[in-house]
Design a protein around this motif. Structure first.
Motif, PDB file in Angstrom:
ATOM      1  N   SER A  51      40.874  41.717  38.501  1.00 10.17           N
ATOM      2  CA  SER A  51      40.126  40.536  38.084  1.00 10.17           C
ATOM      3  C   SER A  51      40.500  39.395  39.027  1.00 10.17           C
ATOM      4  CB  SER A  51      40.484  40.152  36.648  1.00 10.17           C
ATOM      5  OG  SER A  51      40.016  38.856  36.343  1.00 10.17           O
ATOM      6  N   ASN A  52      39.671  38.381  39.063  1.00 17.60           N
ATOM      7  CA  ASN A  52      40.003  37.217  39.899  1.00 17.60           C
ATOM      8  C   ASN A  52      40.786  36.165  39.125  1.00 17.60           C
ATOM      9  OD1 ASN A  52      37.802  36.503  38.333  1.00 17.60           O
ATOM     10  ND2 ASN A  52      36.735  35.389  39.936  1.00 17.60           N
ATOM     11  N   TYR A  53      41.063  36.425  37.849  1.00 13.48           N
ATOM     12  CA  TYR A  53      41.984  35.593  37.060  1.00 13.48           C
ATOM     13  C   TYR A  53      43.283  36.376  36.887  1.00 13.48           C
ATOM     14  CZ  TYR A  53      38.656  31.945  35.620  1.00 13.48           C
ATOM     15  OH  TYR A  53      37.770  30.889  35.589  1.00 13.48           O
ATOM     16  N   LEU A  54      44.393  35.672  36.826  1.00 15.46           N
ATOM     17  CA  LEU A  54      45.691  36.350  36.721  1.00 15.46           C
ATOM     18  C   LEU A  54      46.066  36.653  35.271  1.00 15.46           C
ATOM     19  CD1 LEU A  54      47.703  34.368  39.423  1.00 15.46           C
ATOM     20  CD2 LEU A  54      46.499  36.549  39.654  1.00 15.46           C
ATOM     21  N   ASP A  55      45.358  36.012  34.314  1.00 17.14           N
ATOM     22  CA  ASP A  55      45.590  36.325  32.897  1.00 17.14           C
ATOM     23  C   ASP A  55      44.260  36.753  32.294  1.00 17.14           C
ATOM     24  OD1 ASP A  55      44.586  33.734  33.329  1.00 17.14           O
ATOM     25  OD2 ASP A  55      45.060  33.162  31.276  1.00 17.14           O
ATOM     26  N   VAL A  63      31.551  43.432  36.745  1.00 20.47           N
ATOM     27  CA  VAL A  63      31.012  42.392  35.865  1.00 20.47           C
ATOM     28  C   VAL A  63      31.411  41.031  36.431  1.00 20.47           C
ATOM     29  CG1 VAL A  63      30.797  41.605  33.482  1.00 20.47           C
ATOM     30  CG2 VAL A  63      31.465  43.960  33.944  1.00 20.47           C
ATOM     31  N   VAL A  64      30.407  40.235  36.783  1.00 29.16           N
ATOM     32  CA  VAL A  64      30.668  38.954  37.439  1.00 29.16           C
ATOM     33  C   VAL A  64      29.911  37.838  36.724  1.00 29.16           C
ATOM     34  CG1 VAL A  64      30.538  37.651  39.600  1.00 29.16           C
ATOM     35  CG2 VAL A  64      30.916  40.120  39.676  1.00 29.16           C
ATOM     36  N   ASN A  65      30.643  36.801  36.357  1.00 29.17           N
ATOM     37  CA  ASN A  65      30.007  35.585  35.835  1.00 29.17           C
ATOM     38  C   ASN A  65      29.701  34.682  37.035  1.00 29.17           C
ATOM     39  OD1 ASN A  65      29.217  33.248  34.571  1.00 29.17           O
ATOM     40  ND2 ASN A  65      31.154  32.876  33.508  1.00 29.17           N
ATOM     41  N   GLU A  97      34.342  34.255  36.448  1.00 31.25           N
ATOM     42  CA  GLU A  97      35.262  35.388  36.299  1.00 31.25           C
ATOM     43  C   GLU A  97      34.584  36.677  36.746  1.00 31.25           C
ATOM     44  OE1 GLU A  97      38.520  37.357  33.271  1.00 31.25           O
ATOM     45  OE2 GLU A  97      37.265  35.699  32.562  1.00 31.25           O
ATOM     46  N   ALA A  98      35.344  37.500  37.470  1.00 30.57           N
ATOM     47  CA  ALA A  98      34.849  38.795  37.948  1.00 30.57           C
ATOM     48  C   ALA A  98      35.846  39.876  37.573  1.00 30.57           C
ATOM     49  CB  ALA A  98      34.657  38.753  39.466  1.00 30.57           C
ATOM     50  N   ARG A  99      35.345  40.984  37.039  1.00 33.83           N
ATOM     51  CA  ARG A  99      36.226  42.086  36.653  1.00 33.83           C
ATOM     52  C   ARG A  99      35.665  43.408  37.170  1.00 33.83           C
ATOM     53  NH1 ARG A  99      36.934  40.839  30.195  1.00 33.83           N
ATOM     54  NH2 ARG A  99      37.700  38.681  30.368  1.00 33.83           N
TER      55      ARG A  99
END
Length: 540
Positions: free
Chosen positions: A519-523, A495-497, A533-535
């Motif tokens: 994920s590309n975010y650490l939180d 899932v990628v924004n 954001e990508a998960r």
């Protein structure tokens, strides 16, 4: 035939800008040899090297004057043979760039053809003047007429690109034999395959065909009916040596995928232009819907064993992806670079990473025309001046779109010339070298470089990302690219924004019950996807 390339990850090297080992300002073969350890660490299985043949370099090596010689800019044949040997020791294969739509006008074949030397008369496409004029009004891809008058032969010759790049005549059996012999010669040098340049242009329509329409620019010499006869002959030579083949195939649509890259296709895979071509068609924002549709169209066209494709977001001909599709500001450069990496690296196909993409290199600001090298950009600049734009306006317009954005020297460290060389390079170094370079990326465990390493390892340890089914999931949020990869053992959701705006969509709540792999975010804020954001989820 071997299919090692289905599980492989490729890396494109533009040698002139990769690493200068001799401090003459130009990257070279020994510079590539120096960096094989870096490529091995990244997880690369093969490298595609853009042309290193003898050339007057009007179009940076895509104008070849001798197919079986190495340009002195890049070194010697002995250097190349050492590179092949050392790459094999590192389990890295090498594919060369095969340019057989055209040669340089300084090639021996062209000299002989213009002089009507026996046996070479029809190696190129010649046409007598018609009422003292060119045979038709077709325009070349680099601008201007496709026809140039030659005083020696007193006839016009055809060129898809610049006048310094005359097109070979694929209706000449003598010319084809020379090309096929050359391909076999390179196979004997120990290479593993070819990326075949501009191959969809080798067939021309009849001269009275209208050349341009809104849907198919250059349609009279791009993927013209009958091209398959030539490509089938080429395929026989490639298969004889079990060579990987990657065709550059502008004008080829997803509907034709099986013909080009299917079980009995012309090539193992191709570079299609549908998703990367979109950035030229929009002034401000990426059209998310069309971008996703293009990627999905090719995934579905190659599904269920119908074909295979090359996956890419960058190459030497297009500006940097993080500057075009992402956001190259300090706040979002790494985040958006990771989002783009996840979006394309986990699709079905063979991923290609272009040098510098793995560290998030960005477009460069070009301020003066003497900083520009790309032939087509220089033509565009002069056309803009002729149309009444000022020099400042013309520079602003070409800076964002020039191919030179992808060709600035590789940023190895933050030193004056970015660790590429100890002298002024052939093309300016991007001014952000101090903030964006390999040394910093390797030192930071949360960098884009390490994210690419992670994705490459994921592909190699989970067969689902190689041969698993691709399922596109539509959402009401247009900037969300959401797909699954599934086999009998496991299913993953990507899932990628793709946008700078936060996004929510109905299925997001359901996904939160599954295992978040990366994920590309650490939180985490499970209620929404933040900018870019990508998960990756493993589904229960």
């Amino acid at each position: 035939m071997s299919t090692w390339w289905k599980e492989a990850v490729g890396y494109q090297i533009y040698p002139r800008s990769f690493k200068d080992s001799t401090n003459d300002g130009i990257g070279d073969i020994n510079g590539i040899r120096e960096k094989l350890g870096y490529l091995k660490d990244l997880g690369i299985d093969f490298i595609w090297i853009t042309p290193i043949y003898a050339s007057p370099n009007f179009d940076n090596g895509y104008d070849i004057s001798d197919y079986c010689a190495i340009s002195s800019d890049f070194g010697t044949m002995e250097n190349f043979q050492a590179l092949v040997k050392e790459a094999k020791q590192a389990n890295i294969k090498i594919i060369m760039d095969l340019v057989i739509n055209h040669t340089s006008n300084q090639h021996e074949w062209f000299e002989k053809s213009r002089n009507k030397t026996v046996g070479y008369e029809d190696f190129y496409i010649w046409h007598e003047p018609v009422d003292g004029k060119e045979p038709n009004d077709w325009q070349s891809i680099f601008g201007g007429s496709v026809w140039t008058y030659d005083d020696v032969r007193q006839a016009y010759y055809f060129h898809t690109f610049a006048k310094e790049q005359p097109d070979l005549n694929w209706d000449s059996s003598a010319m084809k034999k020379k090309v096929f012999d050359m391909i076999e010669w390179w196979a004997d040098q120990g290479i593993d395959g070819f990326r075949i340049d501009a191959i969809s242009h080798i067939k021309k329509a009849s001269w009275d065909t209208p050349n341009h329409d809104a849907q198919r620019p250059f349609k009279a010499f791009q993927n013209v009916a009958g091209i398959g006869d030539y490509l089938t002959e080429l395929k026989t030579i490639f298969q004889k040596h079990d060579l990987l083949t990657v065709g550059e195939a502008s004008g080829v649509t997803a509907e034709e995928a099986e013909i080009w890259v299917g079980q009995d296709g012309y090539f193992n895979m191709i570079f299609e232009f549908e998703h990367t071509g979109l950035w030229r068609k929009t002034s401000d924002e990426l059209p998310f819907k069309q971008f996703k549709e293009a990627l999905v169209r090719w995934q579905e066209a190659c599904a269920n064993g119908k074909g295979w494709n090359a996956l890419y977001m960058e190459n030497h001909d297009i500006p940097r992806s993080v500057s075009v599709y992402g956001d190259d500001s300090p706040e979002y450069r790494t985040i958006s670079g990771k989002a783009l990496a996840m979006a394309f690296m986990l699709l079905q196909g063979t991923p290609f990473i272009y040098q510098g993409q793995e560290i998030g290199m960005t477009n460069t600001a070009f301020h003066e025309i003497n900083e520009i090298n790309a032939t087509d950009t220089l033509y565009m600049y002069n056309e803009l001046l002729t149309s009444g734009y000022s020099e400042t306006q013309a520079m602003e317009m070409i800076s964002a779109v020039t191919r030179d954005n992808a060709r600035t020297p590789m940023q190895w460290d933050g030193s004056e010339y970015a660790g590429f060389s100890e002298v002024t390079p052939w093309l300016k170094v991007n001014q952000n070298k101090g903030a964006i370079n390999v040394k910093l990326e390797q030192e930071n465990p949360h960098s884009l470089f390490h994210f690419y390493k992670y994705l490459i390892d994921l592909r190699k340890t989970h067969p689902v990302f190689i041969n698993g089914e691709f399922r596109y999931i539509e959402t009401e949020a247009e900037p969300i690219f959401y797909y699954e990869r599934a086999n009998e053992q496991e299913t993953y959701a990507v899932v990628v924004n793709l946008s700078k705006e936060a996004q929510t969509f109905v299925s997001l709540d359901e996904l939160s019950d599954n295992q978040l792999i990366v994920s590309n975010y650490l939180d985490y804020d499970f209620a929404k996807l933040r900018p870019f954001e990508a998960r990756l989820y493993k589904l229960a």
